[in-house]
Design an enzyme around this catalytic site. Structure first.
Site, PDB file in Angstrom:
ATOM      1  N   LYS A 146       1.359  -1.207  -0.351  1.00 18.42           N
ATOM      2  CA  LYS A 146      -0.021  -0.264   0.008  1.00 18.42           C
ATOM      3  C   LYS A 146       0.760   1.223   0.565  1.00 18.42           C
ATOM      4  O   LYS A 146       1.501   1.062   0.866  1.00 18.42           O
ATOM      5  CB  LYS A 146      -0.761  -0.040   1.333  1.00 18.42           C
ATOM      6  CG  LYS A 146      -1.510   1.514   1.474  1.00 18.42           C
ATOM      7  CD  LYS A 146      -3.217   0.989   2.796  1.00 18.42           C
ATOM      8  CE  LYS A 146      -2.445   1.122   3.750  1.00 18.42           C
ATOM      9  NZ  LYS A 146      -3.440   1.652   4.982  1.00 18.42           N
TER      10      LYS A 146
ATOM     11  N   ARG B  46     -10.603  -2.245   7.578  1.00 14.73           N
ATOM     12  CA  ARG B  46      -9.566  -3.114   7.877  1.00 14.73           C
ATOM     13  C   ARG B  46      -9.550  -3.123   8.976  1.00 14.73           C
ATOM     14  O   ARG B  46      -8.640  -3.339   9.614  1.00 14.73           O
ATOM     15  CB  ARG B  46      -7.742  -3.154   6.199  1.00 14.73           C
ATOM     16  CG  ARG B  46      -7.244  -2.183   6.227  1.00 14.73           C
ATOM     17  CD  ARG B  46      -6.419  -1.683   8.199  1.00 14.73           C
ATOM     18  NE  ARG B  46      -5.334  -1.309   6.890  1.00 14.73           N
ATOM     19  CZ  ARG B  46      -3.801  -0.468   8.118  1.00 14.73           C
ATOM     20  NH1 ARG B  46      -4.340  -0.258   9.082  1.00 14.73           N
ATOM     21  NH2 ARG B  46      -2.779  -0.631   7.603  1.00 14.73           N
TER      22      ARG B  46
ATOM     23  N   GLN C  58     -12.323   7.889  12.294  1.00 16.73           N
ATOM     24  CA  GLN C  58     -12.236   6.056  12.177  1.00 16.73           C
ATOM     25  C   GLN C  58     -13.256   5.686  12.871  1.00 16.73           C
ATOM     26  O   GLN C  58     -13.459   4.508  13.067  1.00 16.73           O
ATOM     27  CB  GLN C  58     -10.971   5.312  12.778  1.00 16.73           C
ATOM     28  CG  GLN C  58      -9.270   5.938  11.052  1.00 16.73           C
ATOM     29  CD  GLN C  58      -9.278   5.656   9.727  1.00 16.73           C
ATOM     30  OE1 GLN C  58     -10.159   3.839   9.842  1.00 16.73           O
ATOM     31  NE2 GLN C  58      -8.716   6.267   9.013  1.00 16.73           N
TER      32      GLN C  58
ATOM     33  N   ASN D 117     -14.321  12.113  24.020  1.00 16.78           N
ATOM     34  CA  ASN D 117     -13.703  12.112  23.142  1.00 16.78           C
ATOM     35  C   ASN D 117     -13.211  13.520  23.480  1.00 16.78           C
ATOM     36  O   ASN D 117     -13.669  14.801  24.837  1.00 16.78           O
ATOM     37  CB  ASN D 117     -14.781  13.299  21.462  1.00 16.78           C
ATOM     38  CG  ASN D 117     -13.142  12.902  20.517  1.00 16.78           C
ATOM     39  OD1 ASN D 117     -11.667  12.376  20.628  1.00 16.78           O
ATOM     40  ND2 ASN D 117     -13.354  13.801  20.005  1.00 16.78           N
TER      41      ASN D 117
ATOM     42  N   MET E  28      -6.696   0.793  18.805  1.00 14.31           N
ATOM     43  CA  MET E  28      -6.278   1.376  17.019  1.00 14.31           C
ATOM     44  C   MET E  28      -5.528   2.277  16.805  1.00 14.31           C
ATOM     45  O   MET E  28      -5.599   2.891  16.074  1.00 14.31           O
ATOM     46  CB  MET E  28      -7.727   1.216  17.054  1.00 14.31           C
ATOM     47  CG  MET E  28      -8.540  -0.412  17.593  1.00 14.31           C
ATOM     48  SD  MET E  28      -7.270  -1.585  16.790  1.00 14.31           S
ATOM     49  CE  MET E  28      -7.665  -1.508  15.061  1.00 14.31           C
ATOM     50  N   GLY E  29      -5.495   4.174  18.211  1.00 18.06           N
ATOM     51  CA  GLY E  29      -5.057   4.748  17.707  1.00 18.06           C
ATOM     52  C   GLY E  29      -3.528   4.816  17.515  1.00 18.06           C
ATOM     53  O   GLY E  29      -2.901   5.308  16.490  1.00 18.06           O
ATOM     54  N   THR E  30      -2.611   4.395  18.407  1.00 18.76           N
ATOM     55  CA  THR E  30      -1.410   4.026  18.196  1.00 18.76           C
ATOM     56  C   THR E  30      -0.646   3.557  17.518  1.00 18.76           C
ATOM     57  O   THR E  30       0.233   1.995  17.298  1.00 18.76           O
ATOM     58  CB  THR E  30      -0.902   4.452  19.768  1.00 18.76           C
ATOM     59  OG1 THR E  30      -1.306   4.925  20.551  1.00 18.76           O
ATOM     60  CG2 THR E  30       0.719   4.236  19.212  1.00 18.76           C
ATOM     61  N   ASP E  31      -0.405   4.113  16.470  1.00 16.68           N
ATOM     62  CA  ASP E  31       0.939   3.501  15.365  1.00 16.68           C
ATOM     63  C   ASP E  31       2.056   4.373  14.648  1.00 16.68           C
ATOM     64  O   ASP E  31       2.253   3.820  13.698  1.00 16.68           O
ATOM     65  CB  ASP E  31      -0.415   3.296  13.756  1.00 16.68           C
ATOM     66  CG  ASP E  31      -0.601   4.969  13.199  1.00 16.68           C
ATOM     67  OD1 ASP E  31      -0.111   5.993  14.243  1.00 16.68           O
ATOM     68  OD2 ASP E  31      -1.999   5.059  12.421  1.00 16.68           O
TER      69      ASP E  31
ATOM     70  N   LYS F  21       3.337   8.493  19.797  1.00 17.24           N
ATOM     71  CA  LYS F  21       1.606   8.832  20.094  1.00 17.24           C
ATOM     72  C   LYS F  21       1.337   7.198  21.091  1.00 17.24           C
ATOM     73  O   LYS F  21       1.574   6.637  22.061  1.00 17.24           O
ATOM     74  CB  LYS F  21       0.958   7.851  19.274  1.00 17.24           C
ATOM     75  CG  LYS F  21       0.949   8.758  17.792  1.00 17.24           C
ATOM     76  CD  LYS F  21       0.453   8.435  16.876  1.00 17.24           C
ATOM     77  CE  LYS F  21      -0.268   9.255  15.879  1.00 17.24           C
ATOM     78  NZ  LYS F  21      -1.165   8.749  14.457  1.00 17.24           N
TER      79      LYS F  21
HETATM   80  P1  NAD Z   1      -8.960  12.267  12.525  1.00 17.27           P
HETATM   81  O1  NAD Z   1      -8.832  13.244  12.494  1.00 17.27           O
HETATM   82  O2  NAD Z   1     -11.361  11.857  11.976  1.00 17.27           O
HETATM   83  O3  NAD Z   1      -9.997  11.733  14.815  1.00 17.27           O
HETATM   84  C1  NAD Z   1      -8.895  12.231  15.477  1.00 17.27           C
HETATM   85  C2  NAD Z   1      -9.239  11.714  16.628  1.00 17.27           C
HETATM   86  O4  NAD Z   1      -8.231  12.212  17.570  1.00 17.27           O
HETATM   87  C3  NAD Z   1     -10.781  12.599  16.914  1.00 17.27           C
HETATM   88  O5  NAD Z   1     -11.156  11.991  17.907  1.00 17.27           O
HETATM   89  C4  NAD Z   1      -9.987  13.142  18.069  1.00 17.27           C
HETATM   90  O6  NAD Z   1     -10.495  15.010  19.395  1.00 17.27           O
HETATM   91  C5  NAD Z   1      -8.863  13.014  18.905  1.00 17.27           C
HETATM   92  N1  NAD Z   1      -7.386  13.422  18.929  1.00 17.27           N
HETATM   93  C6  NAD Z   1      -6.954  14.578  18.583  1.00 17.27           C
HETATM   94  N2  NAD Z   1      -5.809  15.343  19.000  1.00 17.27           N
HETATM   95  C7  NAD Z   1      -5.727  14.451  19.945  1.00 17.27           C
HETATM   96  C8  NAD Z   1      -5.322  15.120  21.475  1.00 17.27           C
HETATM   97  N3  NAD Z   1      -4.455  15.856  21.320  1.00 17.27           N
HETATM   98  N4  NAD Z   1      -6.002  14.643  22.735  1.00 17.27           N
HETATM   99  C9  NAD Z   1      -6.451  13.505  22.448  1.00 17.27           C
HETATM  100  N5  NAD Z   1      -7.096  13.388  21.511  1.00 17.27           N
HETATM  101  C10 NAD Z   1      -7.437  14.108  20.315  1.00 17.27           C
HETATM  102  O7  NAD Z   1      -8.266  10.846  12.954  1.00 17.27           O
HETATM  103  P2  NAD Z   1      -9.117   9.367  12.171  1.00 17.27           P
HETATM  104  O8  NAD Z   1      -8.523   9.203  11.062  1.00 17.27           O
HETATM  105  O9  NAD Z   1     -10.130   9.110  13.117  1.00 17.27           O
HETATM  106  O10 NAD Z   1      -7.425   8.187  13.017  1.00 17.27           O
HETATM  107  C11 NAD Z   1      -7.695   8.911  14.192  1.00 17.27           C
HETATM  108  C12 NAD Z   1      -6.217   7.128  14.761  1.00 17.27           C
HETATM  109  O11 NAD Z   1      -6.204   6.486  14.047  1.00 17.27           O
HETATM  110  C13 NAD Z   1      -5.269   8.261  13.797  1.00 17.27           C
HETATM  111  O12 NAD Z   1      -3.820   8.070  15.084  1.00 17.27           O
HETATM  112  C14 NAD Z   1      -4.278   7.892  12.975  1.00 17.27           C
HETATM  113  O13 NAD Z   1      -3.168   7.686  12.523  1.00 17.27           O
HETATM  114  C15 NAD Z   1      -4.822   6.056  13.250  1.00 17.27           C
HETATM  115  N6  NAD Z   1      -5.166   5.094  12.584  1.00 17.27           N
HETATM  116  C16 NAD Z   1      -4.761   3.844  13.031  1.00 17.27           C
HETATM  117  C17 NAD Z   1      -4.747   2.819  11.841  1.00 17.27           C
HETATM  118  C18 NAD Z   1      -4.389   1.490  12.410  1.00 17.27           C
HETATM  119  O14 NAD Z   1      -4.400   0.734  11.886  1.00 17.27           O
HETATM  120  N7  NAD Z   1      -4.061   1.405  13.848  1.00 17.27           N
HETATM  121  C19 NAD Z   1      -5.395   3.052  11.008  1.00 17.27           C
HETATM  122  C20 NAD Z   1      -5.343   3.929  10.594  1.00 17.27           C
HETATM  123  C21 NAD Z   1      -5.657   5.408  11.322  1.00 17.27           C
END
Ligand code: NAD
Length: 321
Positions: free
Chosen positions: A67, A111, A139, A160, A219-222, A226
């Site tokens: 990808k 995914r 996400q 949030n 799921m957010g920490t990638d 982070k």
């Molecule tokens: P988004 O910009 O739509 O949403 C971001 C989210 O993070 C919101 O809920 C926002 O309020 C919150 N946020 C922003 N700044 C913050 C802070 N300082 N403290 C706490 N929360 C905060 O983004 P998204 O597309 O929903 O992606 C969210 C995360 O998921 C990203 O970090 C992205 O890299 C990660 N991600 C992970 C995978 C994986 O496979 N693990 C895949 C895709 C995305």
């Protein structure tokens, strides 16, 4: 070569197909049949963009590819297109010839949601009734929609950092016929399953804000740096991941391992639970934590599934190459 454009993905791909593809490839990774290549991610010094490649090879599913894509922060404001942009390329593992080019934007969300869903299916208590969401962005909507299919949930609670985004969760909950309640982080103790999907660099969820028996999917920490949960939560929990190498370097476990609170050997592959070589949840009181870092093989698995669906329906565009 076959092309499946981004615009076709929504009508082709289902959550069920994404779930099956991701569950299978996690199992193949744990049994040594599939492996991910080192990730390349670069700040390219243009448009503040982060660009890179995630690839791998699944010998069991015969899926080879990558990808390519990343994050262009100015897209939405300047051009009205989404900031995350990616495309999947699949190759014939017998010849090296390119097989398919597939839009990767929606597939990434599907995914990623499938990964936490697979963790819920295999690790959450069967009687889980309350799901807690931390994060309410793009996400998070996909995460919640997919997670709700895994247990007979009766209520959604959410927190949030930007409370004005919480209606995103409420909409998904109400569409599924479930009540939604915004809570403080202490309120997460009511949850049987917690999914976190934020871009936070500081711990949000405290180790004592999770009740015994809860399943947490981080799921957010990638990326390095982070962080979504207190590293002490990983000490309390049995920790599982998609890929151990990523979990301890760019995933949620980077902090607990980096501080010597747990070791790499304490992080198990979710695929081993799927294969039956790891027992998974050990008791109703144990906290389980899935560190979903996102691997290239997930992208290839869902892309291969969508190519099959596109061929079946006569939608794939064939070009000489
Ligand atoms: P988004 O910009 O739509 O949403 C971001 C989210 O993070 C919101 O809920 C926002 O309020 C919150 N946020 C922003 N700044 C913050 C802070 N300082 N403290 C706490 N929360 C905060 O983004 P998204 O597309 O929903 O992606 C969210 C995360 O998921 C990203 O970090 C992205 O890299 C990660 N991600 C992970 C995978 C994986 O496979 N693990 C895949 C895709 C995305």
């Amino acid at each position: 070569m076959l092309i499946v454009p981004e615009r076709e993905i929504a009508d082709l791909m289902t959550r069920e197909a994404a779930f099956d593809a991701v569950e299978k490839v996690f199992a193949a990774m744990a049994s040594g049949d599939a492996y991910n290549f080192p990730v390349v991610r670069e700040a390219i010094g243009h448009e503040d963009a982060l660009y890179g490649f995630k690839g791998g090879f699944d010998r069991a599913g015969l899926t080879l590819g990558l990808k390519a894509g990343g994050y262009w922060p100015n897209n939405l404001d300047k051009r009205g297109i989404i900031n995350h942009q990616s495309t999947v390329f699949l190759f014939d593992p017998d010849t090296g010839m390119v097989k398919a080019m597939v839009g990767g934007n929606l597939l990434t969300a599907l995914r990623t949601a499938a990964a936490s869903s697979v963790s819920i299916r295999h690790l959450a208590r069967k009687d889980a009734r309350v799901i807690g969401m931390i994060g309410a962005g793009h996400q998070a909507r996909f995460q919640l929609r997919a997670a709700l299919e895994q247990r007979d949930f009766e209520k959604v609670i959410g927190w949030n950092f930007h409370p004005e985004m919480l209606p995103n969760l409420q909409e998904v909950a109400e569409a599924a016929g479930l009540p939604f309640e915004a809570v403080e982080l202490d309120g997460m103790r009511e949850a049987d399953v917690i999914v976190s999907i934020t871009s936070s660099f500081d711990a949000i969820l405290g180790a004592d804000q999770v009740s015994p028996g809860t399943h947490v999917a981080c799921m957010g920490t990638d990326t390095k740096g982070k962080k979504e949960v207190d590293p002490q939560l990983l000490v309390r929990a049995d920790v599982f991941t998609d890929e151990v190498a990523q979990s301890v370097s760019i995933g949620e476990a980077q902090h607990a391992v980096g501080r010597g609170l747990i070791s790499e050997a304490d992080v198990a592959q979710l695929g081993a639970v799927i294969n039956g070589s790891h027992a998974g949840r050990s008791s109703d009181d144990q906290i389980t934590l899935f560190d979903g870092t996102g691997v290239g093989l997930q992208d290839l698995a869902v892309a291969a599934a969508v190519v099959d669906l596109a061929v079946e329906r006569g939608i794939a565009i064939e070009v000489d190459f």
